[in-house]
Each structure stands twice: as C-alpha cells, then as structure tokens.
Write a protein that holds these residues in place. Sequence first.
Motif, PDB file in Angstrom:
ATOM      1  N   GLY A  63       0.781  -1.228  -0.058  1.00 37.70           N
ATOM      2  CA  GLY A  63       0.076  -0.112  -0.184  1.00 37.70           C
ATOM      3  C   GLY A  63       0.740   1.129  -0.087  1.00 37.70           C
ATOM      4  O   GLY A  63       2.228   1.208  -0.119  1.00 37.70           O
ATOM      5  N   ARG A  64       0.449   2.332   0.065  1.00 39.32           N
ATOM      6  CA  ARG A  64       1.094   3.726   0.013  1.00 39.32           C
ATOM      7  C   ARG A  64       0.072   4.849   0.656  1.00 39.32           C
ATOM      8  O   ARG A  64      -1.121   4.833   0.525  1.00 39.32           O
ATOM      9  CB  ARG A  64       1.492   4.100  -1.360  1.00 39.32           C
ATOM     10  N   PHE A  65       0.845   5.848   1.145  1.00 41.60           N
ATOM     11  CA  PHE A  65       0.149   7.171   1.465  1.00 41.60           C
ATOM     12  C   PHE A  65       0.951   7.933   0.525  1.00 41.60           C
ATOM     13  O   PHE A  65       2.247   8.163   0.569  1.00 41.60           O
ATOM     14  CB  PHE A  65       0.329   7.306   2.823  1.00 41.60           C
ATOM     15  N   ALA A  66       0.069   8.969  -0.259  1.00 45.01           N
ATOM     16  CA  ALA A  66       0.700  10.011  -1.158  1.00 45.01           C
ATOM     17  C   ALA A  66       0.307  11.295  -0.914  1.00 45.01           C
ATOM     18  O   ALA A  66      -0.601  11.840  -1.715  1.00 45.01           O
ATOM     19  CB  ALA A  66       0.220   9.466  -2.542  1.00 45.01           C
ATOM     20  N   PRO A  67       0.780  12.249   0.252  1.00 42.11           N
ATOM     21  CA  PRO A  67       0.211  13.251   0.326  1.00 42.11           C
ATOM     22  C   PRO A  67       0.847  14.329  -0.550  1.00 42.11           C
ATOM     23  O   PRO A  67       1.923  14.117  -1.051  1.00 42.11           O
ATOM     24  CB  PRO A  67       0.812  13.521   2.069  1.00 42.11           C
ATOM     25  N   SER A  68       0.020  15.383  -0.713  1.00 42.18           N
ATOM     26  CA  SER A  68       0.660  16.557  -1.352  1.00 42.18           C
ATOM     27  C   SER A  68       1.031  17.656  -0.497  1.00 42.18           C
ATOM     28  O   SER A  68       0.327  18.076   0.205  1.00 42.18           O
ATOM     29  CB  SER A  68      -0.622  17.140  -2.356  1.00 42.18           C
ATOM     30  N   PRO A  69       2.365  17.913  -0.411  1.00 42.21           N
ATOM     31  CA  PRO A  69       2.722  18.950   0.511  1.00 42.21           C
ATOM     32  C   PRO A  69       2.429  20.357  -0.037  1.00 42.21           C
ATOM     33  O   PRO A  69       3.229  21.191  -0.130  1.00 42.21           O
ATOM     34  CB  PRO A  69       4.443  18.723   0.096  1.00 42.21           C
ATOM     35  N   ILE A 104       5.574  11.581  -1.846  1.00 43.93           N
ATOM     36  CA  ILE A 104       5.384  12.866  -1.763  1.00 43.93           C
ATOM     37  C   ILE A 104       4.976  13.332  -3.246  1.00 43.93           C
ATOM     38  O   ILE A 104       5.896  13.458  -3.960  1.00 43.93           O
ATOM     39  CB  ILE A 104       6.508  13.646  -1.158  1.00 43.93           C
ATOM     40  N   GLU A 105       4.012  13.910  -3.243  1.00 48.59           N
ATOM     41  CA  GLU A 105       3.261  14.258  -4.554  1.00 48.59           C
ATOM     42  C   GLU A 105       3.453  15.821  -4.850  1.00 48.59           C
ATOM     43  O   GLU A 105       2.514  16.521  -4.677  1.00 48.59           O
ATOM     44  CB  GLU A 105       1.869  13.776  -4.845  1.00 48.59           C
ATOM     45  N   ASN A 106       4.710  16.093  -5.308  1.00 52.06           N
ATOM     46  CA  ASN A 106       4.910  17.569  -5.408  1.00 52.06           C
ATOM     47  C   ASN A 106       5.283  17.828  -7.006  1.00 52.06           C
ATOM     48  O   ASN A 106       6.323  18.300  -7.198  1.00 52.06           O
ATOM     49  CB  ASN A 106       6.280  17.831  -4.440  1.00 52.06           C
ATOM     50  N   ALA A 123       0.371  16.015 -14.964  1.00 47.17           N
ATOM     51  CA  ALA A 123      -0.874  15.934 -14.095  1.00 47.17           C
ATOM     52  C   ALA A 123      -1.069  14.862 -13.116  1.00 47.17           C
ATOM     53  O   ALA A 123      -0.195  13.816 -13.344  1.00 47.17           O
ATOM     54  CB  ALA A 123      -2.076  15.818 -15.101  1.00 47.17           C
ATOM     55  N   TYR A 124      -1.430  15.170 -12.320  1.00 48.51           N
ATOM     56  CA  TYR A 124      -1.609  14.011 -10.923  1.00 48.51           C
ATOM     57  C   TYR A 124      -2.124  12.676 -11.655  1.00 48.51           C
ATOM     58  O   TYR A 124      -1.314  11.697 -11.521  1.00 48.51           O
ATOM     59  CB  TYR A 124      -2.671  14.540 -10.078  1.00 48.51           C
ATOM     60  N   GLN A 125      -3.068  12.674 -12.469  1.00 41.56           N
ATOM     61  CA  GLN A 125      -3.675  11.497 -13.150  1.00 41.56           C
ATOM     62  C   GLN A 125      -2.593  10.505 -13.815  1.00 41.56           C
ATOM     63  O   GLN A 125      -2.625   9.472 -13.718  1.00 41.56           O
ATOM     64  CB  GLN A 125      -4.689  11.789 -14.216  1.00 41.56           C
ATOM     65  N   VAL A 141      -5.515   2.987  -0.986  1.00 45.07           N
ATOM     66  CA  VAL A 141      -6.399   3.368   0.137  1.00 45.07           C
ATOM     67  C   VAL A 141      -6.394   4.773   0.034  1.00 45.07           C
ATOM     68  O   VAL A 141      -5.267   5.116   0.388  1.00 45.07           O
ATOM     69  CB  VAL A 141      -6.079   2.635   1.390  1.00 45.07           C
ATOM     70  N   ARG A 142      -7.083   5.412  -0.315  1.00 43.10           N
ATOM     71  CA  ARG A 142      -7.341   6.885  -0.258  1.00 43.10           C
ATOM     72  C   ARG A 142      -8.802   7.752   0.184  1.00 43.10           C
ATOM     73  O   ARG A 142      -9.687   6.856  -0.128  1.00 43.10           O
ATOM     74  CB  ARG A 142      -6.845   7.415  -1.480  1.00 43.10           C
ATOM     75  N   GLY A 143      -8.867   8.814   0.184  1.00 43.35           N
ATOM     76  CA  GLY A 143     -10.202   9.513   0.406  1.00 43.35           C
ATOM     77  C   GLY A 143     -11.100   9.437  -0.954  1.00 43.35           C
ATOM     78  O   GLY A 143     -10.751   9.151  -1.818  1.00 43.35           O
ATOM     79  N   ASP A 190     -12.844  11.649  -1.997  1.00 43.92           N
ATOM     80  CA  ASP A 190     -12.877  12.530  -2.876  1.00 43.92           C
ATOM     81  C   ASP A 190     -12.376  12.221  -4.389  1.00 43.92           C
ATOM     82  O   ASP A 190     -12.403  12.857  -5.338  1.00 43.92           O
ATOM     83  CB  ASP A 190     -12.419  13.624  -2.167  1.00 43.92           C
ATOM     84  N   LEU A 191     -11.363  10.894  -4.327  1.00 40.05           N
ATOM     85  CA  LEU A 191     -10.611  10.646  -5.417  1.00 40.05           C
ATOM     86  C   LEU A 191     -11.330   9.517  -6.123  1.00 40.05           C
ATOM     87  O   LEU A 191     -10.900   9.233  -7.149  1.00 40.05           O
ATOM     88  CB  LEU A 191      -9.296  10.110  -4.930  1.00 40.05           C
ATOM     89  N   LEU A 192     -12.583   9.137  -5.668  1.00 41.25           N
ATOM     90  CA  LEU A 192     -13.253   8.013  -6.452  1.00 41.25           C
ATOM     91  C   LEU A 192     -13.515   8.312  -7.822  1.00 41.25           C
ATOM     92  O   LEU A 192     -13.220   7.614  -8.854  1.00 41.25           O
ATOM     93  CB  LEU A 192     -14.505   7.548  -5.745  1.00 41.25           C
ATOM     94  N   ALA A 209       0.937  10.899 -13.361  1.00 43.46           N
ATOM     95  CA  ALA A 209       1.926  10.498 -12.291  1.00 43.46           C
ATOM     96  C   ALA A 209       1.624   9.699 -11.109  1.00 43.46           C
ATOM     97  O   ALA A 209       2.535   8.498 -11.091  1.00 43.46           O
ATOM     98  CB  ALA A 209       2.363  11.911 -11.769  1.00 43.46           C
ATOM     99  N   VAL A 210       0.301   9.574 -10.701  1.00 44.62           N
ATOM    100  CA  VAL A 210      -0.237   8.552  -9.782  1.00 44.62           C
ATOM    101  C   VAL A 210      -0.190   7.168 -10.397  1.00 44.62           C
ATOM    102  O   VAL A 210       0.248   6.366  -9.655  1.00 44.62           O
ATOM    103  CB  VAL A 210      -1.498   8.943  -9.124  1.00 44.62           C
ATOM    104  N   VAL A 211      -0.376   7.092 -11.799  1.00 42.56           N
ATOM    105  CA  VAL A 211      -0.614   5.782 -12.308  1.00 42.56           C
ATOM    106  C   VAL A 211       0.794   5.238 -12.556  1.00 42.56           C
ATOM    107  O   VAL A 211       1.157   4.078 -12.484  1.00 42.56           O
ATOM    108  CB  VAL A 211      -1.449   5.872 -13.652  1.00 42.56           C
TER     109      VAL A 211
HETATM  110  N1  GLU Z   1      -1.635  13.445  -3.417  1.00 45.04           N
HETATM  111  C1  GLU Z   1      -3.252  13.048  -3.475  1.00 45.04           C
HETATM  112  C2  GLU Z   1      -3.761  14.195  -2.429  1.00 45.04           C
HETATM  113  O1  GLU Z   1      -3.076  14.355  -1.340  1.00 45.04           O
HETATM  114  C3  GLU Z   1      -3.663  11.586  -3.096  1.00 45.04           C
HETATM  115  C4  GLU Z   1      -3.323  10.978  -4.290  1.00 45.04           C
HETATM  116  C5  GLU Z   1      -3.538   9.406  -4.254  1.00 45.04           C
HETATM  117  O2  GLU Z   1      -3.686   8.935  -3.033  1.00 45.04           O
HETATM  118  O3  GLU Z   1      -3.775   8.856  -5.245  1.00 45.04           O
HETATM  119  O4  GLU Z   1      -4.858  14.311  -2.230  1.00 45.04           O
END
Ligand code: GLU
Length: 303
Positions: A13-19, A49-51, A183-185, A201-203, A205-207, A187-189
């Motif tokens: 799994g992972r946690f991918a916060p944007s700073p 870190i999604e910067n 774009a996020y879309q 596993v994430r919020g 709001d990203l569904l 890079a995340v992939v």
């Molecule tokens: N970096 C994104 C955010 O903080 C989350 C990306 C993800 O979990 O796919 O909202």
Amino acid sequence: MTCSQPTSSAYRGRFAPSPTGPLHFGSLVAAVGSYLEARSRHGEWLVRIENLDPLREVPGVSGEILSILDAMGMEWDGDVVYQNKRHKLYKAALATLERQHLIYTCTCSRKEIADSTIMGIDGPVYPGTCRGRSLHKGRLGAKRLRTDNKPIEFNDALQGRVRQRLESAIGDFVLQRADGVFAYQLAVVVDDAEQGVTHVVRGEDLLSSTPRQIYLQQLLGYPIPSYLHIPVAVDAQGTKLSKQTCAARLNAYDPVRQLMKAIRFLGQRPPAELINEDIASFWKWATENWKQEMIPRKTAEIC
Ligand code: GLU
Ligand code: ZN
C-alpha cells in the motif's frame, strides 16, 4: 528499483500526500486507513510525496509531514519517493501514449473550456475542440489524452461497483499542462505501477478520478491495483477539510489521542483506556483489531 526499495510483497500500500499545506485531520485519516489496511495484512506501506506542481508546494511541508508520521509511530518501507525527481518516468509514459496516437495538443483557454455548457462530475467536460489536430511537437499547449465512451468499471472494496464513461463524464483530460507540469492522473498511475503498489487506500474525494487512472493503466499495460476509498472528513458546511477550513494543523504532541480520533472516524471501537497507553500499544491494538467492514461508507462531519 534500487536495493533500498522494499522487497516484493503480496500487499503493498501507500500514502501519497501533496505538500500543499500542513497535515490536518483529514490527511491523518487517509494515512492511518492505508497504514492499517497494509499492516493488518502484514503488507508493506510506502510514502510518496506528490510535489508535481512547484507553484503549489509549500516549502518545509514535506519534511513536516514525514516528522508527524514519525511522531505518530507510522513506519514506512523503503525510501520516500518524491514526484519532482521522477519527470523522466512520466515523460516516457506520455511518449508511449503518443506512439498510440492518443495524445494531442490543446490550446484552449480556461475560459473557453469553462464556457462548455456541459458540466461533468469533475468540472466542465472538455468539448474536444482541439481533438482533430495532430500533435505538434513545438506547439505550446496542454497535452490531452483522447477518451472514449466504453464504460470503465471496477469494484471498490467499500463503495461497491463503480462505472463511468470517460468521454461524457470527464472528456479528454490533461496529462501535461502547457507549462510542462505533469498531471496528477498520469504521475499517480506511473508511480503506483513502478513502485509495485497492489492496494490503493485513499479518500473518497478521489473516487471519480479512479476510472481515469484505470483507463491509463489499461493503455500503458500496467496491472490494476485494488481500490478502497475511505470517507473524507468534512466540516459543518460539508466542505472537505483543507487549510481554508477549520482543519487544525496536526502536531506531534499527544499522538495517541489524535490516532484514536482517526480510527474512531474509520468506524473502529478502541477501548477508552487505550488513550493512556504508549504509541506501540496503540498500534498493536489497532493492527490486531482492524476491521475493514466497520468503516462507514459516507463522509462524516468532524467540526
Ligand atoms: N496526492 C493526493 C492528495 O493528497 C492523493 C493521491 C492518491 O492517494 O492517489 O490528495
Ligand atoms: Zn483545446
């Protein structure tokens, strides 16, 4: 992958916060949810870190995020990955899509797109104005990905079956902005695949972004991870917690109290006395007693 990266695992799994601002309660919930899903299955947990966007990155925040995770006793596997060091990978993925003739340059202004009368689930649907154009290497503009209306379907572990037709719900979407920012879309992939992430596993709001990501995974020949979208914390007005709302900056003091609040938000029922225990005892209880089926499906009000 370098030797400092984790070894292969059935669950990664992972946690991918944007700073873009300090961690608040909403981000802690995402961190804790992904951490417990991973650790309760003896899986690995990565931090990325999604910067991507230098204009939105707040200096010092990446370091702050990592020290809060550390203070919370959340240990990540391998090295922390920073998206601003990975432009080569995103460029290569974009080139793969270009070879499939799926990318074109879009020179529409924000206003022209906003004037599109059709509103989709994530803003105005791009009407395809520049679609007929071929890709001009030298031309300035955003790089968009051609979409179609074949439904994209997947089973979210909590939200159930999700189905979306990209062309009508979203439109052709941007993979690289005119100023060069990826774009996020995209890079995340690329990162989820390159890092061997098996479970996202994430919020919640990203569904609505997930079908775009699955479409990209299909085009790039990547495996499709499992998805679990957890509820997001909202304020009394129903707005997602962010720096602009009541969300207080998390601090490194009193970690167990904040962690208790986060797992309660995720539907778990820790005994009240756990609050007097140390971090290690908290995590022991939380990992052993984690129940995915108790996570509420809906967003919940937090302040
Ligand atoms: N970096 C994104 C955010 O903080 C989350 C990306 C993800 O979990 O796919 O909202
Ligand atoms: Zn255009």
